[in-house]
Design a protein around this motif. Structure first.
Motif, mmCIF file in Angstrom:
data_model
loop_
_atom_site.group_PDB
_atom_site.id
_atom_site.type_symbol
_atom_site.label_atom_id
_atom_site.label_comp_id
_atom_site.label_asym_id
_atom_site.label_seq_id
_atom_site.Cartn_x
_atom_site.Cartn_y
_atom_site.Cartn_z
ATOM 1 N N HIS A 126 0.769 -1.210 -0.127
ATOM 2 C CA HIS A 126 -0.143 0.062 -0.034
ATOM 3 C C HIS A 126 0.918 1.272 0.094
ATOM 4 C CE1 HIS A 126 -3.834 1.939 1.487
ATOM 5 N NE2 HIS A 126 -2.832 2.971 1.643
ATOM 6 N N HIS A 130 1.851 4.169 -3.053
ATOM 7 C CA HIS A 130 1.898 5.645 -2.932
ATOM 8 C C HIS A 130 2.983 6.365 -3.343
ATOM 9 C CE1 HIS A 130 -1.971 6.270 -1.028
ATOM 10 N NE2 HIS A 130 -1.861 5.681 0.311
ATOM 11 N N HIS A 136 -6.011 7.984 -2.726
ATOM 12 C CA HIS A 136 -6.560 6.526 -2.826
ATOM 13 C C HIS A 136 -7.834 6.633 -3.890
ATOM 14 C CE1 HIS A 136 -5.301 6.766 1.427
ATOM 15 N NE2 HIS A 136 -4.970 5.608 1.070
ATOM 16 N N PHE A 140 -5.162 4.202 -7.742
ATOM 17 C CA PHE A 140 -4.307 3.552 -6.824
ATOM 18 C C PHE A 140 -4.652 2.176 -6.507
ATOM 19 C CE2 PHE A 140 -4.101 2.625 -2.207
ATOM 20 C CZ PHE A 140 -2.813 2.753 -1.900
HETATM 21 ZN ZN LIG Z 1 -2.911 5.150 1.453
#
Ligand SMILES: [Zn+2]
Length: 175
Positions: A126, A130, A136, A140
């Protein structure tokens, strides 16, 4: 998608013992039929902690964490996410992980230590994502779709947060 992470099953044949195990995406907790709601909540917390501890007794060091980040980036993002640093931090209690793209630094909360490896990997991925996509949005989550255990890991973490909100009685910790 993640609501059924924990399932409590009451058994009339069970008198005093409580046990728990993983079944696919779910965690099953078996308790005696006569247990009160408060006791049930207490025991679910205890058993989740116990299972997590069993699943990951060893603590991963910062060096191994960086190595894992490299491996995950290679496997899921064609090596495009290249963090400058990856480390554990103990001052991060409201987030599992964080990322500063400008510095290329990734920090994971020490609270993840003791959780299953697929959960740690998810949080790492995760934060790696980024480095490629801020926020998000759909782009993403498309990146994270490559990791087959994204939903499962998110469900696990939601379960941990939910369990932490349950009332805790003294002496409820697993040994
Ligand atoms: Zn995040």
């Amino acid at each position: 998608m993640t609501a059924s992470a924990i399932e409590v099953r009451r058994s009339a044949r069970r008198r005093r013992t409580v046990s728990a195990y993983r079944e696919g995406d779910r965690t099953i907790v078996l308790i005696p039929a006569r247990m009160s709601e408060a006791e049930e909540r207490r025991w679910v917390t205890v058993m989740l902690d116990k299972l997590a501890a069993q699943e990951n007794r060893r603590t991963i060091g910062d060096g191994e964490l960086a190595e894992r980040a490299r491996r995950l980036s290679a496997q899921y993002f064609d090596g495009r996410a290249r963090p400058a640093s990856v480390r554990w931090v103990t001052n991060q209690n409201t987030r599992w992980g964080s990322c500063t793209p400008a510095e290329g630094s990734i920090r994971l909360s020490h609270r993840l230590q003791g959780m299953p490896e697929y959960v740690v990997d998810y949080v790492l991925l995760h934060e790696l994502a980024h480095l490629l996509v801020p926020g998000h949005g759909p782009d993403f989550w498309r990146l994270l779709e490559a990791y087959p255990r994204t939903e499962r890991a998110r469900g696990y973490l939601e379960g941990v947060v939910a369990a932490a909100r349950l009332p805790q009685l003294p002496g409820a910790r697993a040994e």
